[in-house]
Structure formats: C-alpha cells, structure tokens
Design a protein around this motif. Sequence first.
Motif: not given
Length: 260
Positions: A215-225, A236-241, A182-187
């Motif tokens: 499995i993604i959190n739909l509220n954490k999607v930053k961009e769609i390419i 995704m809107n984590d540190k590594r995008e 499970a990945k959060t923004v930083d961990e």
Amino acid sequence: MTKIRTIIADDEYPARNELAFLLENINEVELLYQAENGLEALEYIKKAEPDLVFLDIQMPGKTGMEVAREIKDTKFEPVIVFVTAYDQYAVEAFAVNAVDYLLKPYEEDRLSEIIKKVKKTIYNKKMKDKLEVLIDKIAGTEQKRENTGINKLAVQGKRGHLKLVKYDDIVLLHSKSSRIYAKTVDEEYEVSATLCELAEKLQGHKFLRIHRSYIINLNKVKEIIPWFKGNYQVVMNDKRETEVVVSRSKVKEIQRIFNL
C-alpha cells in the motif's frame, strides 16, 4: 488449466538439453526459452512473464539465487524450481520461496512430482489473486469509514511500547515474511494488522493498494517508471527509494491519478 509457460536457465548445455527434452514430453508444459546464464535468464523472464522457471544455482553473470531474489515480488511472480547437483542448497532455495529443487542427474518421476506441485501452486496463486480483486471491488463499493480526525497509526516501538505515526509520515506499508511493516522516510515499524484491514482504514487518506504486498502513500511517490507491457514501477520517497511494481489491476487507476 492452460499450459505452464516455462523457462530453463542453465549454463551447462547437456543438463539444459536433457531437462528441455524431459519437459517437452510433459503435456502440461510449454517451453518458451532456454537461457545460458543468469543475465539472459532475467531478460527472458521479464520478456515472457512465465509461470515457471527452472534455475541452475551456479551460473555466470548472476547465480540462480540472485535471479530468484531479483524477480521475487514482481507483478507476475513465477514459480521457481532450482536445479543443482548439490542438495545442500535446498534450505537456501526455500528461503527465496522456491517451490522445490531438482537434483542432477534428473529423474523423470521426481520431475513429474514437481510439475504436480507447480500446478497446485499456480492454481492457488490465481485463486488468491481473484479473491483479492473481489475484496478490493467490494471494499470500493462500501461506504467509506467516518473520519474521526485521528490520523495516526499505532506501530511497534521500542521496549514493547506502541508508537503513533502520522498517516502523512508513512511512505508505504508492505508485507514481508508474513508480517506487515510501515515505512517512513528513515524508519520501518511492524504493524499488528493485515494489509486488507489497513487498506480499509486508510481509505480517503491518499493511500492506494497497488500490489497485493504493498500500500503506498500517493503523496510520497517520487518517480514513475514505464515498465514491461504497459505497466509501471513507482519509486517511493523513502531513504532507499523503494521501487514497487504496479499490479495489472491497478494500472488504469495509476494512469488516472497521475494523468499518465
């Protein structure tokens, strides 16, 4: 079984030509392209989405190993066979999920053995994909679990302790080397559950399994390419995008959710 759609990538013309000749004499194989370097190989792979790629390990632009790492976990995930004059690369080849490796100069019997293994690998992969689609459909028709109001997931913390992470803090969940994270923004935390179990658990919480490994959190999607052949990658809107390729079976759902 349909023919194995194949690409060869090797910067040495004589070796590339010899392998092409041998493959063209195998009825189960359809040779699509011959690439002269790693960058050209990537271009052809993304364009054709082959079933099988023969990659020379030493190539200019990008090595075969770099190409393999770049296409690993893509939506089409071709079977990889490395070609090399040096067998010390074998261990590293299997580290990127290559199904086998072929030594130069080529031997017809050895190539035939590899094609048999490739056929079995492709068949097993297709059966696994069909099974996962069926499981998703069955899960979708079942009644959703009752929401207990406890919206936290237990993950592996420090010193063997279990840590509780809020669903809203989870950016994505994914499988890697037979483990689930499970990945959060930083961990990133290891989770003691399968992705199928987590997909069921997270129903109704704005999570979607968009790939057999994610499995993604739909509220954490930053961009769609927009990607190849009407497909998409989500950023995704984590540190590594983290970028995740949407599987074919989920494209319409992503289009519906985000009005694409």
